[in-house]
Design a protein around this motif. Structure first.
Motif, PDB file in Angstrom:
ATOM      1  N   ARG A 166      39.351  24.176  39.858  1.00 23.09           N
ATOM      2  CA  ARG A 166      38.313  25.110  40.312  1.00 23.09           C
ATOM      3  C   ARG A 166      38.711  26.534  39.952  1.00 23.09           C
ATOM      4  O   ARG A 166      39.888  26.835  39.768  1.00 23.09           O
TER       5      ARG A 166
ATOM      6  N   ALA B   3      37.721  30.678  41.053  1.00 18.39           N
ATOM      7  CA  ALA B   3      37.000  31.672  41.848  1.00 18.39           C
ATOM      8  C   ALA B   3      36.780  32.893  40.967  1.00 18.39           C
ATOM      9  O   ALA B   3      37.699  33.360  40.286  1.00 18.39           O
TER      10      ALA B   3
ATOM     11  N   ARG C  62      31.499  36.990  45.095  1.00 16.87           N
ATOM     12  CA  ARG C  62      32.483  35.959  44.798  1.00 16.87           C
ATOM     13  C   ARG C  62      31.795  34.600  44.749  1.00 16.87           C
ATOM     14  O   ARG C  62      30.995  34.264  45.630  1.00 16.87           O
TER      15      ARG C  62
ATOM     16  N   VAL D 150      32.627  30.293  43.564  1.00 21.06           N
ATOM     17  CA  VAL D 150      33.644  29.309  43.222  1.00 21.06           C
ATOM     18  C   VAL D 150      32.995  28.206  42.394  1.00 21.06           C
ATOM     19  O   VAL D 150      31.959  27.649  42.787  1.00 21.06           O
TER      20      VAL D 150
END
Length: 363
Positions: free
Chosen positions: A130, A132, A139, A141
């Motif tokens: 993953r 971010a 923000r 993800v």
């Protein structure tokens, strides 16, 4: 080719892949007819043996590569980047750093094709793990195989967790004007892996990155860039569609994703149903049942795709080209006799007969 190394977080101009010596410029204007093929950009820290091993693992064979100069970085401070030559804006970054930043303004890049501007918009897609992404107080993800389109006109921070590969597509707002619409562009939004436009884009990009489509003219290369932008546009347009689908559509979507992963690993002789099952977090029996819905087995599908790829390779050979055995091994066969028998059974003629002269496309 990039900015000089700095302390973590790393930063550089992601237009690094414009190092094509003659080909399609960042805006998609064709500037030549160079043979289209995969191409590696390799960090100065990577030894020749490591780069060769990665190429054989990803592509099944070695291709041209170029080491970047000392003190220069690749996107995401990756150890190796798979792109194409001529450049059409696609990049797969292998072994990226855990933290990286895109500098504000994006300095121009001096590459093999001259001074190139950094892209203003890019699509980011982690293949695993993953990432971010933080930008101007926002923000998001992204998990494995999700994607987002971001504007890199301001500083953007990336935090990567357990990522072995992250893909990038440099985008051109003149081909996709919606990117400049700040209110309705879909920028900095996570696109689910089930997004139909994203699924087709991933499959198409995999074919292009492995050189499986003979884009050996400037016109074809420009068309491919247009197709990429069209698919990104569809992906953004369908971002608000409900994620839930009928069971039959979910099965079809999962089977399509499995086939894409098979396609990406077809050259590997260790390709197996267990490998694909582990990649998708399901049992081998679950995958076998999906293929049974098409009245065949996983092994049948792999054999068919390898034979079809070998046929394509043989009918597009220019000059003397590679030997029959080289083609067989490049598409994943480990036994030349088995390849010859299977090829004749499938197409009614031997590989050497197909190579000797142009033949009709297989039915």
């Amino acid at each position: 080719m990039g900015l000089r190394r700095t302390e973590v977080p790393k930063a550089m101009d992601v237009a690094v892949a414009t190092r094509s010596r003659s080909g399609v410029a960042r805006g998609g204007d064709a500037a030549g007819s160079e043979t289209f093929s995969p191409f590696w950009l390799v960090s100065s820290m990577v030894e020749r043996e490591e780069a060769s091993a990665l190429s054989h693992k990803v592509l099944g064979h070695g291709v041209a590569r170029e080491a970047v100069g000392a003190g220069l970085s690749l996107p995401f401070d990756a150890r190796c980047v798979l792109t194409t030559r001529p450049d059409i804006g696609l990049m797969s970054c292998f072994s990226p750093a855990p933290r990286w930043s895109w500098p504000q303004g994006g300095a121009a890049l001096r590459g093999g094709a001259g001074l190139q501007k950094a892209p203003r918009h890019v699509l980011v897609r982690p293949a695993d793990g993953r990432v971010a992404i933080e930008q101007a107080g926002r923000r998001i993800v992204l998990r494995a195989r999700e994607a987002a389109v971001i504007c890199v006109g301001c500083e953007t921070q990336f935090s990567l967790v357990e990522i072995g590969r992250i893909d990038l597509i440099a985008l051109d707002a003149t081909r996709l004007p919606a990117l400049d619409d700040a209110h309705d562009s879909g920028l900095m939004q996570a696109m689910p892996r089930g997004n139909r436009g994203l699924q087709v884009l991933a499959h198409y990009g995999a074919l292009l990155m492995r050189g499986l489509l003979p884009l050996n003219s400037a016109g074809l290369q420009s068309l491919a860039i247009g197709h990429i932008h069209d698919l990104v546009g569809i992906m953004l347009a369908e971002r608000d569609l409900p994620a839930s689908m009928p069971a039959i559509d979910r099965r079809s979507g999962r089977l399509a994703a499995i086939k894409a992963d098979v396609e990406a690993r077809l050259e590997r002789r260790d390709l197996s149903i267990d490998m694909i099952a582990a990649l998708h977090g399901v049992s081998s029996r679950a995958i076998q049942k999906l293929f049974e819905s098409e009245r065949r087995t996983f092994s049948d599908y792999v054999l068919e795709r390898r034979l079809e790829r070998a046929w394509h390779r043989l009918v597009t050979i220019e000059g003397r080209g590679p030997t029959i055995s080289t083609v067989a091994f490049e598409v994943g066969f480990g036994d030349l006799s088995y390849f010859n028998r299977s090829f004749r059974k499938r197409f009614g003629r031997s590989p050497s007969q197909v190579k000797a002269g142009a033949q009709p496309e297989p039915a």
